[in-house]
Design a protein around this motif. Structure first.
Motif, PDB file in Angstrom:
ATOM      1  N   THR A 250      54.454  97.297  21.557  1.00 51.29           N
ATOM      2  CA  THR A 250      54.256  98.614  22.151  1.00 51.29           C
ATOM      3  C   THR A 250      53.764  98.477  23.583  1.00 51.29           C
ATOM      4  OG1 THR A 250      53.749  99.593  20.001  1.00 51.29           O
ATOM      5  CG2 THR A 250      53.023 100.804  21.942  1.00 51.29           C
ATOM      6  N   ALA A 251      54.567  98.939  24.535  1.00 46.68           N
ATOM      7  CA  ALA A 251      54.140  98.977  25.932  1.00 46.68           C
ATOM      8  C   ALA A 251      53.463 100.302  26.245  1.00 46.68           C
ATOM      9  CB  ALA A 251      55.334  98.760  26.849  1.00 46.68           C
ATOM     10  N   VAL A 252      53.957 101.377  25.619  1.00 47.69           N
ATOM     11  CA  VAL A 252      53.345 102.700  25.733  1.00 47.69           C
ATOM     12  C   VAL A 252      53.357 103.335  24.350  1.00 47.69           C
ATOM     13  CG1 VAL A 252      53.384 104.979  26.834  1.00 47.69           C
ATOM     14  CG2 VAL A 252      54.187 102.970  28.107  1.00 47.69           C
ATOM     15  N   GLY A 253      52.208 103.765  23.893  1.00 50.47           N
ATOM     16  CA  GLY A 253      52.110 104.439  22.597  1.00 50.47           C
ATOM     17  C   GLY A 253      51.293 105.702  22.721  1.00 50.47           C
ATOM     18  N   ARG A 254      51.511 106.632  21.794  1.00 51.24           N
ATOM     19  CA  ARG A 254      50.781 107.899  21.828  1.00 51.24           C
ATOM     20  C   ARG A 254      50.304 108.262  20.422  1.00 51.24           C
ATOM     21  NH1 ARG A 254      50.558 111.120  25.930  1.00 51.24           N
ATOM     22  NH2 ARG A 254      52.331 110.064  26.888  1.00 51.24           N
ATOM     23  N   TRP A 255      49.070 108.695  20.318  1.00 50.28           N
ATOM     24  CA  TRP A 255      48.488 109.153  19.060  1.00 50.28           C
ATOM     25  C   TRP A 255      49.124 110.486  18.699  1.00 50.28           C
ATOM     26  CZ3 TRP A 255      42.488 108.867  18.123  1.00 50.28           C
ATOM     27  CH2 TRP A 255      42.199 109.181  16.787  1.00 50.28           C
ATOM     28  N   ARG A 337      46.360 111.268  22.839  1.00 44.35           N
ATOM     29  CA  ARG A 337      45.842 110.152  23.611  1.00 44.35           C
ATOM     30  C   ARG A 337      46.912 109.075  23.746  1.00 44.35           C
ATOM     31  NH1 ARG A 337      41.963 105.741  22.900  1.00 44.35           N
ATOM     32  NH2 ARG A 337      40.445 105.803  24.597  1.00 44.35           N
ATOM     33  N   ALA A 338      46.955 108.416  24.901  1.00 42.56           N
ATOM     34  CA  ALA A 338      47.986 107.410  25.164  1.00 42.56           C
ATOM     35  C   ALA A 338      47.344 106.037  25.374  1.00 42.56           C
ATOM     36  CB  ALA A 338      48.809 107.785  26.388  1.00 42.56           C
ATOM     37  N   PHE A 339      48.131 105.004  25.110  1.00 48.72           N
ATOM     38  CA  PHE A 339      47.741 103.626  25.376  1.00 48.72           C
ATOM     39  C   PHE A 339      48.853 102.980  26.179  1.00 48.72           C
ATOM     40  CE2 PHE A 339      47.446  99.092  24.500  1.00 48.72           C
ATOM     41  CZ  PHE A 339      46.082  98.839  24.595  1.00 48.72           C
ATOM     42  N   VAL A 340      48.494 102.338  27.293  1.00 51.40           N
ATOM     43  CA  VAL A 340      49.491 101.750  28.188  1.00 51.40           C
ATOM     44  C   VAL A 340      49.116 100.312  28.508  1.00 51.40           C
ATOM     45  CG1 VAL A 340      50.635 101.922  30.439  1.00 51.40           C
ATOM     46  CG2 VAL A 340      49.963 104.009  29.222  1.00 51.40           C
ATOM     47  N   VAL A 341      50.083  99.423  28.373  1.00 52.48           N
ATOM     48  CA  VAL A 341      49.910  98.026  28.771  1.00 52.48           C
ATOM     49  C   VAL A 341      50.470  97.898  30.184  1.00 52.48           C
ATOM     50  CG1 VAL A 341      50.325  95.620  28.152  1.00 52.48           C
ATOM     51  CG2 VAL A 341      50.231  97.366  26.365  1.00 52.48           C
ATOM     52  N   GLU A 342      49.582  97.771  31.170  1.00 47.91           N
ATOM     53  CA  GLU A 342      49.973  97.916  32.576  1.00 47.91           C
ATOM     54  C   GLU A 342      51.011  96.911  33.046  1.00 47.91           C
ATOM     55  OE1 GLU A 342      45.419  97.876  32.735  1.00 47.91           O
ATOM     56  OE2 GLU A 342      46.907  97.677  31.132  1.00 47.91           O
ATOM     57  N   ASN A 343      50.918  95.660  32.585  1.00 45.63           N
ATOM     58  CA  ASN A 343      51.872  94.658  33.055  1.00 45.63           C
ATOM     59  C   ASN A 343      53.264  94.864  32.464  1.00 45.63           C
ATOM     60  OD1 ASN A 343      50.218  93.893  30.781  1.00 45.63           O
ATOM     61  ND2 ASN A 343      51.231  91.917  30.745  1.00 45.63           N
ATOM     62  N   TYR A 344      53.378  95.624  31.384  1.00 38.33           N
ATOM     63  CA  TYR A 344      54.683  95.929  30.800  1.00 38.33           C
ATOM     64  C   TYR A 344      55.198  97.303  31.219  1.00 38.33           C
ATOM     65  CZ  TYR A 344      53.641  92.016  27.662  1.00 38.33           C
ATOM     66  OH  TYR A 344      53.328  90.779  27.141  1.00 38.33           O
ATOM     67  N   ALA A 345      54.316  98.214  31.563  1.00 38.69           N
ATOM     68  CA  ALA A 345      54.718  99.573  31.929  1.00 38.69           C
ATOM     69  C   ALA A 345      53.845 100.072  33.083  1.00 38.69           C
ATOM     70  CB  ALA A 345      54.608 100.501  30.725  1.00 38.69           C
ATOM     71  N   LEU A 350      50.343 104.890  35.945  1.00 35.55           N
ATOM     72  CA  LEU A 350      50.031 105.716  37.106  1.00 35.55           C
ATOM     73  C   LEU A 350      50.295 107.199  36.884  1.00 35.55           C
ATOM     74  CD1 LEU A 350      51.565 103.402  39.865  1.00 35.55           C
ATOM     75  CD2 LEU A 350      49.157 103.578  39.192  1.00 35.55           C
ATOM     76  N   ARG A 351      51.076 107.515  35.849  1.00 35.02           N
ATOM     77  CA  ARG A 351      51.426 108.917  35.603  1.00 35.02           C
ATOM     78  C   ARG A 351      50.242 109.686  35.036  1.00 35.02           C
ATOM     79  NH1 ARG A 351      56.552 106.629  33.098  1.00 35.02           N
ATOM     80  NH2 ARG A 351      58.074 106.646  34.795  1.00 35.02           N
ATOM     81  N   PRO A 352      50.201 111.023  35.235  1.00 31.04           N
ATOM     82  CA  PRO A 352      49.122 111.837  34.654  1.00 31.04           C
ATOM     83  C   PRO A 352      49.106 111.719  33.132  1.00 31.04           C
ATOM     84  CG  PRO A 352      50.362 113.091  36.293  1.00 31.04           C
ATOM     85  CD  PRO A 352      51.126 111.824  36.062  1.00 31.04           C
ATOM     86  N   ALA A 353      47.907 111.779  32.549  1.00 28.62           N
ATOM     87  CA  ALA A 353      47.745 111.677  31.096  1.00 28.62           C
ATOM     88  C   ALA A 353      46.820 112.798  30.637  1.00 28.62           C
ATOM     89  CB  ALA A 353      47.187 110.310  30.712  1.00 28.62           C
ATOM     90  N   PRO A 354      47.370 114.000  30.436  1.00 28.34           N
ATOM     91  CA  PRO A 354      46.517 115.149  30.078  1.00 28.34           C
ATOM     92  C   PRO A 354      45.779 114.976  28.761  1.00 28.34           C
ATOM     93  CG  PRO A 354      48.861 115.687  29.856  1.00 28.34           C
ATOM     94  CD  PRO A 354      48.786 114.382  30.579  1.00 28.34           C
ATOM     95  N   GLY A 355      46.322 114.171  27.826  1.00 34.62           N
ATOM     96  CA  GLY A 355      45.669 113.964  26.541  1.00 34.62           C
ATOM     97  C   GLY A 355      44.684 112.815  26.530  1.00 34.62           C
ATOM     98  N   GLY A 356      44.493 112.180  27.707  1.00 31.54           N
ATOM     99  CA  GLY A 356      43.618 111.005  27.771  1.00 31.54           C
ATOM    100  C   GLY A 356      44.424 109.726  27.624  1.00 31.54           C
TER     101      GLY A 356
END
Length: 428
Positions: A250-255, A337-345, A350-356
């Motif tokens: 998972t490079a980007v995941g969302r709850w 809520r989101a989780f981002v792995v910066e080196n993969y995505a 850098l994008r807005p994350a209204p849910g955290g």
């Protein structure tokens, strides 16, 4: 007064030498912020993890491929240095399997969930997992285990190309040999050639029905099954970007709330009598709408910090609290809520994350790992590119293996799904 018994340290164990294992850093920070001393038994020489302010001490790990007995020797040495009982958290499948086998030998120096000795190994093995799903009547892609290169080619045709190829025990796959734990095979010839590397891979080759990806189809579930069997912390999440594309982490995941995934995960855990941290991967079939279990990892998933509730509870904190007989706080979920792995995505970071959002490497209270990441990542990418260039010029040698393991049909699929309509993520 702290919720945690800070007299009890935590020991994170990993033999996987991946320097960019962000799940280890997540566990270090989660417990360190709670005031728990965190000891890391892993190769962190070239990892941003070593820079974290929350690491109490680094210990030399067992080498990759070490036997459970050898891992136990190292853990007993670490326990002698700590000189008090500690909560032990395996961070990869190889260590989860070893700790499961050696549980009796590791007590009372380490606090561990009370679960059947062979269960971590049973669910982590991809071939065994197919049998587990069949016994529990849990949807799972049809899986075949060929007994030779020709049989692998026929199995690929029988399942319908493309098919997913997996090594049953991916933790045995040696690094640097060009093998991946999971690949998408697009021809019968490719399936046969891959089988010939079985001896090099160290375990059986599985060919599995490919469930096409698409919007809202890739899901995961993280949780902690406490001493009573109740699943605490964690929740269901949706994988929106994978690395590598087709069959990756998972490079980007969302709850994302999903009652079906939640209920299925809790049923699987309950019927198996599982205790401890778990990370499950699901793929929803576009034809039937059923969620198929693709992987059961008996340890924290790398993105477990996504599921941090309003009380600050996540799965590693739940484990520490439960094993030290402390009360787990009742926090509210934080869907969106989101989780981002910066080196993969990097752009997603850098994008807005209204849910955290939680980043894998960068944190305001622990900046050093984030700073170390980009220097190490640049060197890593450059080395990979140069290695690929050398391989393309020299050609990759092949290792031939004798045929083994009969063909078995381990699980049935409720229906075929057609051809892939997206290449963002694949069955794992």
């Amino acid at each position: 007064m702290s919720l945690f018994d800070t007299r009890v340290p935590a020991v994170l164990l990993r033999t996987d030498r991946n320097p960019f294992h962000h799940g280890t850093l997540g566990a270090v920070r989660s417990l360190g912020r709670a005031g728990v001393d965190v000891h890391v038994v892993a190769d962190c020489a070239q990892s941003p993890v070593r820079a974290s302010r929350y690491v109490s001490r680094l210990h030399t790990p067992p080498p990759p491929g070490a036997s459970p007995a050898d891992i136990a020797v190292v853990l007993r040495r670490v326990a002698a240095r700590i000189a008090r009982p500690a909560v032990l958290i395996p961070m990869d499948d190889a260590c989860a399997v070893a700790v499961g086998r050696m549980r009796a030998e590791l007590a009372p120096a380490y606090l561990l969930p009370d679960l059947p000795i062979a269960l971590p190994e049973r669910v982590a093995d991809k071939a065994e997992l197919a049998d587990v799903c069949a016994s529990l009547d849990v949807p799972h892609p049809e899986t075949l285990v060929p007994d030779g290169p020709a049989e692998a080619a026929r199995a690929a045709w029988r399942l319908g190309l493309p098919v997913v190829a997996k090594w049953s025990r991916p933790w045995l796959v040696p690094p640097g040999g060009g093998l991946r734990s999971t690949v998408l095979v697009r021809s019968a010839r490719e399936a046969g050639e891959l089988y010939r590397r079985a001896e090099e891979a160290g375990s059986r080759l599985l060919l599995q029905e490919f469930l096409p990806p698409g919007p809202d189809r890739d899901w995961f579930f993280h949780g902690y099954a406490d001493r009573t069997g109740a699943v605490r912390a964690g929740g269901p999440g949706r994988k929106t970007r994978a690395r590598p594309r087709g069959a990756g982490l998972t490079a980007v995941g969302r709850w994302t709330p999903n009652p079906q995934v939640q209920a299925l995960a809790e049923r699987i855990t309950g019927e198996l009598g599982y205790r401890g941290i778990l990370d499950l991967d699901f793929r929803r079939c576009g034809t039937t709408g059923r969620y198929h279990l693709l992987d059961f990892n008996p340890r924290p998933g790398a993105q477990f910090r996504l599921f941090t509730d309003t009380a600050g509870l996540d799965v590693v904190r739940a484990l520490h609290l439960d094993l030290t007989h402390r009360t787990l706080p009742d926090g509210a979920p934080q869907p969106g809520r989101a989780f981002v792995v910066e080196n993969y995505a990097p752009l997603s970071a850098l994008r807005p994350a209204p849910g955290g959002r939680e980043l894998a490497w960068h944190a305001p209270d622990d900046r050093a790992p984030g700073r170390a990441l980009w220097n190490l990542w640049g060197r890593h990418v450059t080395a990979r590119l140069l290695d690929r260039l050398r391989r393309s010029k020299a050609g990759r040698p092949r290792t031939w293996a004798p045929a083994r393991a009969r063909v078995v049909r381990q699980a049935t699929s409720p229906g075929r799904s057609g051809r892939p309509d997206d290449d963002r993520a694949g069955s794992r």
